[in-house]
Structures are given as structure tokens and as C-alpha cells.
Design an enzyme around this catalytic site. Structure first.
Site, mmCIF file in Angstrom:
data_model
loop_
_atom_site.group_PDB
_atom_site.id
_atom_site.type_symbol
_atom_site.label_atom_id
_atom_site.label_comp_id
_atom_site.label_asym_id
_atom_site.label_seq_id
_atom_site.Cartn_x
_atom_site.Cartn_y
_atom_site.Cartn_z
ATOM 1 N N ALA A 86 -19.989 -0.061 -1.488
ATOM 2 C CA ALA A 86 -19.382 -0.429 -0.100
ATOM 3 C C ALA A 86 -19.356 0.684 0.888
ATOM 4 C CB ALA A 86 -18.289 -1.623 -0.240
ATOM 5 N N ASN B 201 -6.145 -5.693 -5.207
ATOM 6 C CA ASN B 201 -7.374 -4.966 -4.633
ATOM 7 C C ASN B 201 -7.182 -3.207 -4.560
ATOM 8 O OD1 ASN B 201 -9.604 -4.092 -2.569
ATOM 9 N ND2 ASN B 201 -8.195 -3.282 -1.653
ATOM 10 N N ASP C 165 0.968 -1.253 0.109
ATOM 11 C CA ASP C 165 -0.040 -0.065 0.111
ATOM 12 C C ASP C 165 0.913 1.290 -0.003
ATOM 13 O OD1 ASP C 165 -2.062 2.095 1.015
ATOM 14 O OD2 ASP C 165 -3.255 0.171 1.128
ATOM 15 N N THR D 72 -16.895 2.337 2.769
ATOM 16 C CA THR D 72 -15.531 2.420 2.602
ATOM 17 C C THR D 72 -14.982 3.904 2.570
ATOM 18 O OG1 THR D 72 -15.258 2.511 0.180
ATOM 19 C CG2 THR D 72 -15.087 0.212 1.290
ATOM 20 N N TYR E 52 -14.841 4.989 -14.229
ATOM 21 C CA TYR E 52 -14.629 3.858 -13.117
ATOM 22 C C TYR E 52 -15.179 2.657 -13.755
ATOM 23 C CZ TYR E 52 -15.069 1.195 -8.578
ATOM 24 O OH TYR E 52 -14.876 0.282 -7.774
#
Length: 245
Positions: free
Chosen positions: A175, A77, A37, A177, A142
């Protein structure tokens, strides 16, 4: 629930949101977890990695292999969002989102494949989206990136099935998030926008990161060796249900 003991799972974008939930789920099931990350993970071994930089990707994967001695699962991810129709996003934005959301997965898979070939339980799980198959307003860029992820998943599954490497993707609905939270913060009426997002899902609520993580773990589980080339929707029924009262 201990089918991952002794295995190493690499999770990109694992410091927050769905990635963090997936990292926790793998760790709970006995896996060694490596988070790649831009930000360090407070809970797991991690290495700084920008998936848009091939050199960083290769360095990070080499560091994982050196630290844990093996790579068995890759969770692709890491991704970024975009809002707008085809008229609203510049070429620069298109290149950036595709570079991260699509080519980022290509780079990580390419770097991990030599290690995955050495595993008897190799699996890749890509994070797609319900936007890959359902037309959503103001999500052209997207949606295009996630549609490409869906197609990439099928092609990779075909390419590597004979090597014993399973490739699947998970397709979340909206989601709960940090990215969605930032999107809501930008709305004129955040509460109304959240209510709108909840209402378009038949369950009437946003998907949780933990629910998506559970699907990722299922797709990666060595017990599910017959599951490959599959897109698993975790969307509260958004794709398949039409509720008429």
C-alpha cells in the site's frame, strides 16, 4: 452509507496511513471515531497509546469509553514493518515486531471486549497483510507476524461468534503508505524500487490507503452480520492472479 451513526469506532494507528484513511471513512459514515496512536490525530478525538504497553492500552480504552459512552468497533491497525530474511533480524527485532503487530492486537481486543459485548453491532477488524499467505522476499519477520494475525483472527472469530462479536481481517497488498515511502527512501534507486513493487501487483500499481479503508468499513458494517472469520484481500490481485501473456 450511514450505518455507523451513533456507534463508536476505535482505530489504532489511526494518525496516518491506512489507519487515518479508516478513521476518515468511519467518520464520513456517522461514527464517533477514537484514534489510539503514538501521535495525536489532527482530525479526530485521539488518545496517546503504545500498543506494546498494556497499561497504556487499558488507560486509552477506558478514556474512549468514558468520552463516548460505548465502543462498537475496534480496528486493530497499529503495526510496524521489518525487512530481512531469518538471518538478518536479531531476536530483539523479532520480539519487538511480534510485541507490536501481534500482542498489540491481543491487548487492545482484551481491553475492548467488555465494551463490545454490550453492543448490538460489535465488530473487530484486524489489519493483516498479503504477506500472511504469499511468500515475499526479505519479509520473514513481517510475514510471520501477519500470518499470526490471520490465525488470531480466525480463533477470535470462533471464540466470540456466540457473543455476537464479529472478527475479520483485511489483507492489503503493498500500500502507498508512509512506511512504504520510508522503505523506498532507503533504496539505492527509489524510483526503480517503486516500479518493482508496482510490477508485482497485477493491477500495476500500489494499493491506496482509501481502498483498504473501504474494505475495513465493509467488514465492520452492521449490515454484514453474516461476515465473520474472513480475510479480505485488497492486493490488486497479487495473491490470486497469475498473468501469463
Amino acid at each position: 452509507m450511514s450505518g455507523f451513526e451513533g456507534l463508536t469506532a476505535v482505530v489504532s494507528g489511526g494518525a496516518s496511513g491506512i489507519g487515518a484513511a479508516a478513521a476518515a471513512a468511519f467518520a464520513e459514515r456517522g461514527a464517533n471515531v477514537a484514534v489510539l496512536d503514538l501521535n495525536p490525530s489532527p482530525d479526530h478525538w485521539s488518545h496517546t497509546c503504545d500498543v506494546a504497553d498494556d497499561h497504556q492500552v487499558r488507560q486509552a480504552v477506558a478514556a474512549v469509553a468514558a468520552h463516548f459512552g460505548r465502543i462498537d468497533v475496534l480496528v486493530n491497525n497499529a503495526g510496524i514493518g521489518a525487512v530481512g530474511s531469518v538471518e538478518d533480524n536479531s531476536d530483539k527485532q523479532w520480539f519487538r515486531v511480534l510485541d507490536v503487530n501481534l500482542l498489540g492486537m491481543v491487548r487492545l481486543a482484551r481491553a475492548c471486549l467488555p465494551h463490545l459485548r454490550e453492543s448490538e453491532h460489535a465488530a473487530i477488524v484486524n489489519t493483516s497483510s498479503i504477506a500472511a499467505s504469499a511468500g515475499l522476499v526479505k519479509r520473514a519477520l513481517y510475514s510471520a507476524s501477519k500470518g499470526a494475525v490471520h490465525s488470531l483472527t480466525l480463533a477470535m472469530a470462533a471464540d466470540h461468534v456466540a457473543e455476537g462479536i464479529r472478527v475479520n481481517c483485511v489483507a492489503p497488498g503493498t500500500a502507498d503508505t508512509p512506511w512504504v515511502a520510508r522503505l523506498l527512501d532507503q533504496a539505492d534507486d527509489p524510483a526503480a524500487e517503486r516500479a518493482r513493487l508496482e510490477a508485482r501487483q497485477p493491477t500495476g500499481r500500489l494499493v491506496t490507503a482509501e481502498e483498504v479503508a473501504a474494505a475495513i468499513v465493509y467488514l465492520a458494517d452492521p449490515a454484514n452480520k453474516a461476515v465473520t472469520g474472513t480475510s479480505l484481500a485488497v492486493d490488486g490481485g497479487m495473491q490470486g492472479l497469475r498473468l501469463v501473456r
